[in-house]
Design a protein around this motif. Structure first.
Motif, PDB file in Angstrom:
ATOM      1  N   UNK A 111       0.840  -1.201   0.000  1.00  0.00           N
ATOM      2  CA  UNK A 111       0.000   0.000   0.000  1.00  0.00           C
ATOM      3  C   UNK A 111       0.875   1.251   0.000  1.00  0.00           C
ATOM      4  N   UNK A 113       3.934   1.511  -0.900  1.00  0.00           N
ATOM      5  CA  UNK A 113       4.683   1.596  -2.154  1.00  0.00           C
ATOM      6  C   UNK A 113       3.806   2.158  -3.275  1.00  0.00           C
ATOM      7  N   UNK A 114       2.549   1.700  -3.338  1.00  0.00           N
ATOM      8  CA  UNK A 114       1.646   2.188  -4.393  1.00  0.00           C
ATOM      9  C   UNK A 114       1.406   3.687  -4.220  1.00  0.00           C
ATOM     10  N   UNK A 117       4.387   5.495  -5.421  1.00  0.00           N
ATOM     11  CA  UNK A 117       4.542   5.402  -6.868  1.00  0.00           C
ATOM     12  C   UNK A 117       3.585   6.350  -7.595  1.00  0.00           C
ATOM     13  N   UNK A 118       2.372   6.427  -7.078  1.00  0.00           N
ATOM     14  CA  UNK A 118       1.338   7.217  -7.754  1.00  0.00           C
ATOM     15  C   UNK A 118       0.623   8.057  -6.709  1.00  0.00           C
ATOM     16  N   UNK A 121      -3.080   8.720  -5.420  1.00  0.00           N
ATOM     17  CA  UNK A 121      -3.815   7.806  -4.549  1.00  0.00           C
ATOM     18  C   UNK A 121      -3.910   8.310  -3.112  1.00  0.00           C
ATOM     19  N   UNK A 146       9.501  12.785  -5.397  1.00  0.00           N
ATOM     20  CA  UNK A 146       9.211  11.707  -6.340  1.00  0.00           C
ATOM     21  C   UNK A 146      10.213  10.568  -6.213  1.00  0.00           C
ATOM     22  N   UNK A 147       9.699   9.341  -6.327  1.00  0.00           N
ATOM     23  CA  UNK A 147      10.582   8.168  -6.376  1.00  0.00           C
ATOM     24  C   UNK A 147      11.429   8.176  -7.645  1.00  0.00           C
ATOM     25  N   UNK A 148      11.091   9.046  -8.573  1.00  0.00           N
ATOM     26  CA  UNK A 148      11.784   9.090  -9.861  1.00  0.00           C
ATOM     27  C   UNK A 148      13.059   9.919  -9.849  1.00  0.00           C
ATOM     28  N   UNK A 380      12.819   2.942  -5.168  1.00  0.00           N
ATOM     29  CA  UNK A 380      11.674   2.136  -4.728  1.00  0.00           C
ATOM     30  C   UNK A 380      12.146   1.073  -3.733  1.00  0.00           C
TER      31      UNK A 380
END
Lengths: 576, 496
Positions: A111, A113-114, A117-118, A121, A146-148, A380
């Protein structure tokens, strides 16, 4: 050169007609057809060939994913194509890959992690508040939220702080400094980085690295690649794979003739051997490292995987601190942990960390520099590590479900550890030490002289030969003991205990059946197993039961005119 | 820094034993490694950020990290579709949610089907998930106008860096005069020099021609090779296209020349093509080495060994943190390919979320998919803004006295040449610093702008440069460029 040639023969090189004296499998044939699309005759020699390549890389061996696993892949492809086999699926018991074996991810972890990621949510009502809180905290610590983004090479700051807090809790208050924490791409990355920094010298002053035998082959592979000297110390199989300091002393003494032993690697709980070190033993090891001026590497990735009620995990860090300042301010230690094992089994995320103790400040600088060349560990994976070290606490919404899921995984693993040990030890000729921890059984098997000869004829280690046969006939993929190292003349294999209980039973049943049906095994193994309480008469009856019953699962079958269960010696069959 | 002084004084006080691992006893190759992109200047930037947080007064309010191509850290938004699919993969419960488009769900299901236990949490095979390797091969085929790509020649990696290191590792052998030499461009991306130092290989420099927009000249390759043959065995040639830090985009003709040269001189080619989506100049186009090689026909197409690298970190997606990437090998000895796989297997597998992300990058939504419009709009917006920023940077720098800047044809960086007054050069030397390092440190202290000195990438003796990314948002970039040029003028005045 000889070693390389052996490697080639074992299937790490170009595919030649198989060492099994059979035709190439169709998958292998197709693979080589793809690779050799062009006629070789007119080609000039390539720049990069087996002869011209890095000889240290060529010398690397890594059995956990070696020839046997390549073969498993081929067989899976054949099954997909509808080729008939005596089995319907390949069971990969070669690697500690919990989720591939059906273990469900921990809900809370996924949860968070999601959400990371986004982040849209974060507005969704279907996520619990504590998951959102953690996701926000992680994102705030990331560049651009951001994870990015790349992180600092040492890892995201707040995650390193959480790791330090986790270690402090784990070690009953012994302090941990976030500056000593380095997040890594799985534990493997941390281990090879530290070893890389440690290796120096030439000839007799080349760095020697002490590793347990049996070992996890990451160590031997990295040592080969770095051209360091591997110094073996043998774990004591008769004594539940215990580490004996006298054996360490012997190994160091002998090694000093030809190298400079500088590093001592410990795997606790043991992989592949599953022992959990006693506190006393750890103290002895630390004292020895202090005496001999050895840098300690403590591979503690299975710290959550302890099953025997009379065993406990003691971290090297904690014991070191409790031994007092002479040790705690001198002995250099790196300890490793990972998201891949424990109850979470998040192997794919490649999360991990290392904690370094008493590292020279200048070396810390060198370490960060070296890590920075690869930019950063996957963010991540860092986030997953954070959730592992900072799980829901009592009072939080997700605590109950999280605890339930965690306990269920660990409880199951404990059950499977016991089951595996018990079943192996029911069988004459197989000896299996208790699985006190980790995720593997490493039973010793007896191989009849004929099998050893046949293996040698195929230029294979006898247990490799055995495992290949097992794979081809049953679809079960385990790793031969020769890939981990073992005392000369003994044979083992490593299998994970990760398949679900029912499947694990089937796997064990097939392995044992295969073992019995190996010609020559029966009588010789009974002689060999002098300490066995099993008489050869009783053993032979068991074999008859095997042969009589349609399958080992059918306890209702008849044997010698009586129901199997009525034979007192049929307890093994009944167990299934 | 503070903690290290404490440690050392403790050492002195307590008379502790000498450590096992010291600068003197450590791996000398690791000690020789340098990596400027995250070097001392970045350490200092970190400290300044810390000080700002603690309320220490500075002539600036924030540190701007223009040192590294980290798009999302600079505020670039992730591409929605990528993150939707990834979230679905991470938490498959979301597959029942009405808030995700159908094509994203379909893609997530497809990826999960290919994962062990249908989970991102399982290891993949060491070369990467088969399905994703197939998608990569198809992407390459589309990109190269139908020239076939074989999934068996594609290896997924932990960012492009990982794959580059792996291929170089395979190539290094020999001792003394036969030690492997590797040709790298100067200026280069310092991953190359760092890796060669670590592997104990011989770095062979070939200089890009600054006067011709950093073009690669084959005569210079010849010179470098001939000189190198005196002391090592040159076996590999690295090309970065589009260039990092130099931003040039190679012409097709130039690529053909390089391939012919590599073939004649028996050099293994490494083509670093991570900026293949980042081409801005109207007259420039990206040509992959693979495509040009194949179109040159035999003997090149069937014999020249090539490894080409790509990544999820750059392009329009800028997903650096996920560490996704791949290498395609061409004409590699199958036996060596097996060795490469073996080497990769020691590290088990590249991060699976990064692999999943790469899959989306190589097979984005098709025109008929519900997410196509939004995806396309987001992608175009990022690339158009980058092009505008490339133009702006070039323009501001070329107007500033004492600064000259080649066109930023591609990639994400500007690498302007700066004039430094002799007194500044002298002072730097007295301080034991490269002159452009001195400049960049002063710049950082006074403006909070963090850029990397040219000396970290290599440059012709006596010339000075720095690398800065063009990634900050347009308005912020404009301010940054103005501040920077003003600072350079002031610096010049101060030391003249």
């Amino acid at each position: 050169m000889q070693r390389a040639a052996a490697l080639l023969r074992r299937g790490c090189g170009p595919r030649t007609p198989g060492p099994w004296g059979r035709n190439q499998s169709s998958a292998a044939a197709e693979a080589s057809a793809v690779l050799n699309v062009r006629p070789e005759r007119s080609r000039r020699e390539r720049i990069l060939t087996l002869e011209s390549m890095n000889p240290q890389v060529k010398a690397v061996e890594y059995a956990v994913r070696g020839p046997i696993v390549l073969k498993a892949g081929e067989i899976e492809l054949e099954l997909q194509r509808g080729i008939k086999k005596p089995f319907t699926e390949v069971i990969r018991a070669n690697i500690g890959d919990a989720q591939a074996m059906g273990q469900q991810p921990i809900t809370f972890l996924r949860q968070v992690m999601a959400l990371c990621t986004y982040p849209n949510l974060l507005d969704s009502p279907s996520f619990p508040e504590d998951a959102k809180k953690r996701a926000r905290r992680i994102l705030q610590a990331c560049g651009g939220n951001s994870l990015g983004s790349y992180s600092a090479s040492q890892g995201v700051n707040c995650i390193r702080e959480d790791v330090a807090a986790y270690i402090t809790r784990r070690d009953g208050g012994v302090p941990a400094d976030p500056d000593n924490i380095y997040l890594t791409t799985g534990a493997s990355d941390g281990i090879s980085t530290i070893l890389k920094i440690l290796v120096s010298g030439g000839g007799k002053s080349r760095t020697g690295v002490l590793i347990p035998i049996p070992q996890y082959p990451l160590y031997s592979a990295v040592i080969s690649e770095l051209d360091a000297i591997q110094v073996n110390y043998y774990l004591d199989e008769e004594n539940c794979w215990a580490l004996n300091v006298n054996e360490l002393r012997r190994a160091v003494k002998e090694a000093k003739d030809h190298c400079d032993p500088k590093v001592l690697c410990i795997i606790n709980p043991g992989n592949p051997t599953g022992q959990v070190q006693s506190r006393k033993c750890i103290e002895d090891v630390i004292h020895f490292a202090w005496e001999e001026k050895l840098f300690l590497l403590a591979d503690e990735v299975y710290q959550d995987n302890v099953y025997s009620p009379d065993c406990r995990f003691h971290s090297f860090k904690k014991v070191l601190y409790e031994m007092g300042p002479e040790y705690s301010s001198n002995v250099e230690l790196a300890s490793f942990h990972s998201t891949s094992k424990g109850y979470m089994g998040e192997c794919g995320y490649r999360g991990g960390y290392m904690e370094v103790i008493n590292l020279h400040p200048e070396i810390k600088g060198q370490l960060v520099k070296l890590l920075s060349v690869r930019l950063c560990p996957p963010v991540s994976g860092q986030a997953a590590m954070d959730i592992v070290v900072n799980p829901p606490v009592p009072g939080e919404e997700s605590f109950e479900q999280f605890s339930r899921e965690k306990e269920s995984v660990l409880g199951n693993l404990a059950k499977k550890a016991k089951l595996t040990e018990d079943l192996f030890n029911q069988v004459p000729g197989i000896h299996c030490n208790p699985l006190q921890g980790a995720m593997y059984a490493f039973p010793r098997i007896f191989l009849p002289a004929k099998a050893v000869e046949a293996a040698q004829a195929h230029q294979m280690a006898p247990d490799m030969f055995y495992c290949m046969k097992l794979l081809e006939e049953t679809g079960i993929c385990v790793v031969p003991g020769s890939g981990f190292g073992q005392r000369e003349g003994t044979y083992h294999f490593r299998m994970t205990i990760l398949p679900p209980v029912e499947k694990l039973k089937t796997v064990l049943q097939k392995i044992l059946f295969r073992y019995f049906s190996c010609p020559g095994t029966t009588r010789e193994s009974c002689h060999l197993r002098s300490h066995s309480e099993v008489t050869s008469m009783k053993f032979l009856s068991l074999i008859q039961i095997c042969v009589c019953s349609v399958s080992w699962g059918s306890t209702a079958g008849l044997c010698l005119g009586r129901p199997i269960a009525a034979h007192p010696e049929a307890q093994l069959a009944v167990l299934f | 820094m503070a903690s290290s002084t404490v440690d050392q004084s403790q050492v002195a006080r307590n008379g502790l034993r000498e450590k096992v691992l010291t600068l003197n006893s450590m791996n000398p190759r690791v000690r020789r490694v340098e990596y400027a992109v995250r070097g001392p200047i970045v350490q200092r930037a970190l400290e300044l950020e810390q000080e700002l947080r603690q309320g220490v007064k500075k002539p600036f309010t924030e540190v701007i990290r223009a040192n590294i191509g980290d798009a999302q850290a600079m505020g670039q938004r992730p591409i929605t579709f990528l993150r939707q699919v990834l979230a679905l993969c991470v938490n498959p419960d979301l597959l029942n949610s009405p808030n995700f488009p159908d094509d994203a769900k379909k893609r997530a299901e497809r990826i999960l089907q290919a994962c062990g236990g249908h989970s991102l949490g399982a290891y993949s095979i060491s070369s990467g998930i088969q399905l994703i390797r197939e998608d990569v091969a198809q992407y390459i085929e589309r990109r190269d106008g139908g020239i076939p790509a074989d999934p068996n020649n594609v290896f997924l990696s932990t960012g492009a860096s990982d794959a580059i290191v792996t291929v170089l590792k395979l190539l290094v052998a020999g001792e003394g005069h036969t030690r492997t030499g590797v040709l790298i461009p100067i200026p280069q991306y310092p991953l190359y020099s760092a890796t060669l130092a670590e592997l104990g290989a011989v770095q062979v420099d070939y200089y890009l021609e600054e006067e011709r927009a950093w073009a690669l000249d084959v005569a210079e390759l010849h010179r470098a090779l001939c000189q190198a043959r005196d002391h090592c065995c040159p076996r590999a040639l690295c090309v970065i296209n589009p260039g990092n830090p130099t931003g040039q985009v190679q012409t097709r003709e130039c690529i053909e020349d390089v391939i012919r040269f590599a073939f004649q001189e028996r050099l293994f080619l490494l083509a670093d093509e991570v900026y293949q989506d980042n081409v801005y100049s109207a007259g420039s186009q990206f040509h992959s080495f693979k495509k040009v090689l194949m179109e040159m026909g035999p003997p090149y197409a069937v014999q020249q060994e090539l490894a080409s690298f790509h990544s999820t970190s750059k392009g329009y997606m800028g997903e650096c943190g996920f560490r996704g990437g791949y290498v395609e090998v061409v004409n590699m000895d199958p036996a060596v390919q097996q060795q490469m796989l073996k080497l990769m297997s020691v590290r088990l597998c590249p991060p699976v979320p990064g692999q999943a992300l790469l899959d989306l990058v190589v097979s984005p939504p098709a025109p008929t998919d519900p997410s196509f419009m939004q995806f396309q709009a987001e992608r175009q917006a990022v690339l158009a803004e980058l092009a505008a920023k490339a133009r702006l940077t070039e323009q501001v720098f070329s107007e500033a006295p004492g600064i000259s800047c080649n066109p930023v044809q591609g990639a994400m960086y500007s690498f302007p040449r700066i004039q430094l007054p002799p007194r500044a050069v002298q002072l730097a030397q007295e301080l034991g610093l490269a002159p452009d390092m001195f400049f960049c440190l002063c710049l950082l202290e006074e403006t909070g702008i963090c850029v990397v000195p040219g000396s970290g990438f290599g440059q012709r003796e006596g010339t000075y440069h720095f690398r800065m990314t063009i990634l900050p948002p347009l308005e912020k970039l404009r301010l940054l460029l103005e501040k920077l040029t003003r600072f350079h003028a002031k610096f010049t005045l101060e030391y003249s």
